[in-house]
Design a protein around this motif. Sequence first.
Motif, PDB file in Angstrom:
ATOM      1  N   ILE A  73       0.845  -1.202   0.000  1.00  0.00           N
ATOM      2  CA  ILE A  73       0.000   0.000   0.000  1.00  0.00           C
ATOM      3  C   ILE A  73       0.877   1.248   0.000  1.00  0.00           C
ATOM      4  O   ILE A  73       0.610   2.205  -0.728  1.00  0.00           O
ATOM      5  CB  ILE A  73      -0.961  -0.012   1.206  1.00  0.00           C
ATOM      6  N   VAL A  74       1.933   1.233   0.798  1.00  0.00           N
ATOM      7  CA  VAL A  74       2.851   2.374   0.851  1.00  0.00           C
ATOM      8  C   VAL A  74       3.461   2.621  -0.528  1.00  0.00           C
ATOM      9  O   VAL A  74       3.490   3.761  -1.013  1.00  0.00           O
ATOM     10  CB  VAL A  74       3.950   2.155   1.916  1.00  0.00           C
ATOM     11  N   ASN A  75       3.936   1.569  -1.178  1.00  0.00           N
ATOM     12  CA  ASN A  75       4.565   1.722  -2.489  1.00  0.00           C
ATOM     13  C   ASN A  75       3.593   2.243  -3.534  1.00  0.00           C
ATOM     14  O   ASN A  75       3.917   3.159  -4.300  1.00  0.00           O
ATOM     15  CB  ASN A  75       5.147   0.390  -2.962  1.00  0.00           C
ATOM     16  N   VAL A  76       2.414   1.660  -3.589  1.00  0.00           N
ATOM     17  CA  VAL A  76       1.437   2.083  -4.595  1.00  0.00           C
ATOM     18  C   VAL A  76       0.978   3.513  -4.309  1.00  0.00           C
ATOM     19  O   VAL A  76       0.848   4.325  -5.227  1.00  0.00           O
ATOM     20  CB  VAL A  76       0.250   1.100  -4.664  1.00  0.00           C
ATOM     21  N   HIS A  77       0.769   3.833  -3.034  1.00  0.00           N
ATOM     22  CA  HIS A  77       0.341   5.195  -2.723  1.00  0.00           C
ATOM     23  C   HIS A  77       1.438   6.212  -3.041  1.00  0.00           C
ATOM     24  O   HIS A  77       1.154   7.313  -3.513  1.00  0.00           O
ATOM     25  CB  HIS A  77      -0.112   5.346  -1.271  1.00  0.00           C
ATOM     26  N   LEU A  78       2.683   5.855  -2.809  1.00  0.00           N
ATOM     27  CA  LEU A  78       3.788   6.741  -3.166  1.00  0.00           C
ATOM     28  C   LEU A  78       3.762   7.042  -4.666  1.00  0.00           C
ATOM     29  O   LEU A  78       3.913   8.197  -5.084  1.00  0.00           O
ATOM     30  CB  LEU A  78       5.125   6.108  -2.781  1.00  0.00           C
ATOM     31  N   CYS A  79       3.536   6.026  -5.444  1.00  0.00           N
ATOM     32  CA  CYS A  79       3.435   6.191  -6.889  1.00  0.00           C
ATOM     33  C   CYS A  79       2.253   7.100  -7.239  1.00  0.00           C
ATOM     34  O   CYS A  79       2.376   8.011  -8.062  1.00  0.00           O
ATOM     35  CB  CYS A  79       3.286   4.814  -7.539  1.00  0.00           C
ATOM     36  N   PHE A  80       1.118   6.866  -6.623  1.00  0.00           N
ATOM     37  CA  PHE A  80      -0.089   7.663  -6.875  1.00  0.00           C
ATOM     38  C   PHE A  80       0.123   9.116  -6.454  1.00  0.00           C
ATOM     39  O   PHE A  80      -0.255  10.046  -7.173  1.00  0.00           O
ATOM     40  CB  PHE A  80      -1.280   7.044  -6.144  1.00  0.00           C
ATOM     41  N   GLU A  81       0.756   9.313  -5.297  1.00  0.00           N
ATOM     42  CA  GLU A  81       1.001  10.678  -4.818  1.00  0.00           C
ATOM     43  C   GLU A  81       1.957  11.426  -5.753  1.00  0.00           C
ATOM     44  O   GLU A  81       1.778  12.617  -6.004  1.00  0.00           O
ATOM     45  CB  GLU A  81       1.541  10.655  -3.398  1.00  0.00           C
ATOM     46  N   THR A  82       2.953  10.732  -6.270  1.00  0.00           N
ATOM     47  CA  THR A  82       3.865  11.357  -7.242  1.00  0.00           C
ATOM     48  C   THR A  82       3.091  11.790  -8.483  1.00  0.00           C
ATOM     49  O   THR A  82       3.304  12.881  -9.021  1.00  0.00           O
ATOM     50  CB  THR A  82       5.004  10.388  -7.600  1.00  0.00           C
ATOM     51  N   PHE A  83       2.172  10.928  -8.930  1.00  0.00           N
ATOM     52  CA  PHE A  83       1.307  11.271 -10.063  1.00  0.00           C
ATOM     53  C   PHE A  83       0.487  12.525  -9.753  1.00  0.00           C
ATOM     54  O   PHE A  83       0.400  13.444 -10.575  1.00  0.00           O
ATOM     55  CB  PHE A  83       0.388  10.093 -10.390  1.00  0.00           C
ATOM     56  N   LEU A  84      -0.089  12.578  -8.556  1.00  0.00           N
ATOM     57  CA  LEU A  84      -0.905  13.736  -8.189  1.00  0.00           C
ATOM     58  C   LEU A  84      -0.072  15.015  -8.108  1.00  0.00           C
ATOM     59  O   LEU A  84      -0.538  16.084  -8.498  1.00  0.00           O
ATOM     60  CB  LEU A  84      -1.623  13.480  -6.859  1.00  0.00           C
ATOM     61  N   LYS A  85       1.163  14.900  -7.619  1.00  0.00           N
ATOM     62  CA  LYS A  85       2.061  16.063  -7.598  1.00  0.00           C
ATOM     63  C   LYS A  85       2.311  16.548  -9.030  1.00  0.00           C
ATOM     64  O   LYS A  85       2.298  17.757  -9.295  1.00  0.00           O
ATOM     65  CB  LYS A  85       3.386  15.716  -6.931  1.00  0.00           C
ATOM     66  N   ASP A  86       2.534  15.592  -9.936  1.00  0.00           N
ATOM     67  CA  ASP A  86       2.738  15.943 -11.349  1.00  0.00           C
ATOM     68  C   ASP A  86       1.502  16.631 -11.922  1.00  0.00           C
ATOM     69  O   ASP A  86       1.615  17.621 -12.662  1.00  0.00           O
ATOM     70  CB  ASP A  86       3.069  14.705 -12.184  1.00  0.00           C
ATOM     71  N   VAL A  87       0.331  16.115 -11.585  1.00  0.00           N
ATOM     72  CA  VAL A  87      -0.920  16.714 -12.056  1.00  0.00           C
ATOM     73  C   VAL A  87      -1.045  18.136 -11.525  1.00  0.00           C
ATOM     74  O   VAL A  87      -1.368  19.065 -12.288  1.00  0.00           O
ATOM     75  CB  VAL A  87      -2.135  15.852 -11.637  1.00  0.00           C
ATOM     76  N   LYS A 100      -4.524  27.238  -7.034  1.00  0.00           N
ATOM     77  CA  LYS A 100      -4.535  27.443  -5.583  1.00  0.00           C
ATOM     78  C   LYS A 100      -3.619  26.394  -4.960  1.00  0.00           C
ATOM     79  O   LYS A 100      -3.933  25.200  -4.995  1.00  0.00           O
ATOM     80  CB  LYS A 100      -5.957  27.317  -5.046  1.00  0.00           C
ATOM     81  N   PRO A 101      -2.464  26.813  -4.411  1.00  0.00           N
ATOM     82  CA  PRO A 101      -1.489  25.856  -3.881  1.00  0.00           C
ATOM     83  C   PRO A 101      -2.067  24.960  -2.787  1.00  0.00           C
ATOM     84  O   PRO A 101      -3.046  25.308  -2.120  1.00  0.00           O
ATOM     85  CB  PRO A 101      -0.381  26.738  -3.314  1.00  0.00           C
ATOM     86  N   ARG A 102      -1.417  23.830  -2.618  1.00  0.00           N
ATOM     87  CA  ARG A 102      -1.830  22.860  -1.608  1.00  0.00           C
ATOM     88  C   ARG A 102      -1.628  23.435  -0.217  1.00  0.00           C
ATOM     89  O   ARG A 102      -0.594  24.017   0.098  1.00  0.00           O
ATOM     90  CB  ARG A 102      -1.025  21.565  -1.764  1.00  0.00           C
ATOM     91  N   ILE A 103      -2.617  23.238   0.621  1.00  0.00           N
ATOM     92  CA  ILE A 103      -2.556  23.624   2.028  1.00  0.00           C
ATOM     93  C   ILE A 103      -1.853  22.497   2.775  1.00  0.00           C
ATOM     94  O   ILE A 103      -2.014  21.323   2.427  1.00  0.00           O
ATOM     95  CB  ILE A 103      -3.984  23.844   2.584  1.00  0.00           C
ATOM     96  N   GLN A 104      -1.089  22.815   3.806  1.00  0.00           N
ATOM     97  CA  GLN A 104      -0.258  21.842   4.520  1.00  0.00           C
ATOM     98  C   GLN A 104      -1.005  20.555   4.892  1.00  0.00           C
ATOM     99  O   GLN A 104      -0.514  19.466   4.670  1.00  0.00           O
ATOM    100  CB  GLN A 104       0.314  22.488   5.795  1.00  0.00           C
ATOM    101  N   GLU A 105      -2.191  20.649   5.436  1.00  0.00           N
ATOM    102  CA  GLU A 105      -2.932  19.469   5.900  1.00  0.00           C
ATOM    103  C   GLU A 105      -3.676  18.754   4.774  1.00  0.00           C
ATOM    104  O   GLU A 105      -4.261  17.703   4.974  1.00  0.00           O
ATOM    105  CB  GLU A 105      -3.965  19.858   6.982  1.00  0.00           C
ATOM    106  N   GLU A 106      -3.667  19.311   3.605  1.00  0.00           N
ATOM    107  CA  GLU A 106      -4.446  18.816   2.486  1.00  0.00           C
ATOM    108  C   GLU A 106      -3.684  17.738   1.713  1.00  0.00           C
ATOM    109  O   GLU A 106      -2.481  17.831   1.518  1.00  0.00           O
ATOM    110  CB  GLU A 106      -4.747  20.002   1.566  1.00  0.00           C
ATOM    111  N   SER A 107      -4.405  16.728   1.280  1.00  0.00           N
ATOM    112  CA  SER A 107      -3.788  15.704   0.432  1.00  0.00           C
ATOM    113  C   SER A 107      -3.596  16.273  -0.972  1.00  0.00           C
ATOM    114  O   SER A 107      -4.253  17.233  -1.370  1.00  0.00           O
ATOM    115  CB  SER A 107      -4.675  14.461   0.374  1.00  0.00           C
ATOM    116  N   TYR A 108      -2.679  15.651  -1.723  1.00  0.00           N
ATOM    117  CA  TYR A 108      -2.497  16.076  -3.106  1.00  0.00           C
ATOM    118  C   TYR A 108      -3.750  15.789  -3.930  1.00  0.00           C
ATOM    119  O   TYR A 108      -4.054  16.518  -4.878  1.00  0.00           O
ATOM    120  CB  TYR A 108      -1.266  15.412  -3.729  1.00  0.00           C
ATOM    121  N   LEU A 109      -4.478  14.741  -3.567  1.00  0.00           N
ATOM    122  CA  LEU A 109      -5.732  14.450  -4.264  1.00  0.00           C
ATOM    123  C   LEU A 109      -6.727  15.583  -4.047  1.00  0.00           C
ATOM    124  O   LEU A 109      -7.352  16.060  -4.998  1.00  0.00           O
ATOM    125  CB  LEU A 109      -6.318  13.115  -3.785  1.00  0.00           C
TER     126      LEU A 109
END
Length: 145
Positions: A73-87, A100-109
């Motif tokens: 789960i950690v590995n797949v989520h890391l991959c997904f989060e990298t994708f969301l950062k790219d998006v 509107k930049p990401r707020i500290q507590e906010e997920s990249y999704l």
Amino acid sequence: MYEKNALNNFKDVLGKYCAINQFIELSKRCFVAEHQKEIQKRDTFVKLATEYSITLTNYDADAMVTEICRSYIVNVHLCFETFLKDVCQQINKCGKNEYKPRIQEESYLACAVRNICGNSISDDMKPLYELCEYYRLIRNSSVHD
């Protein structure tokens, strides 16, 4: 030089992560099946590890098997989060509305959704969004606990 778009890059990296996870799962199942008796007692587990020049820091085989599953789960989520950062970077760079930049507590999704559709998720997409957020929480508890 050709640069892959965020989705194609995500699919390639996810494919590699999945292949690695599948290999680890096969290895784990073979190992547990072949060494079930040795891994139940600390002294025989230490002996087995020593035969392969491995120093274990934990000899609880059941706990380690569970942790291997959590690492998927950690590995797949890391991959997904990298994708969301790219998006989010693409939205910031190429979007037609003000980013509107990401707020500290906010997920990249949450940041991507807020910037793409202003938090208006269709009813059929809400369960997928909630599932992704749920796995983010599992990832966070796996990494930070």
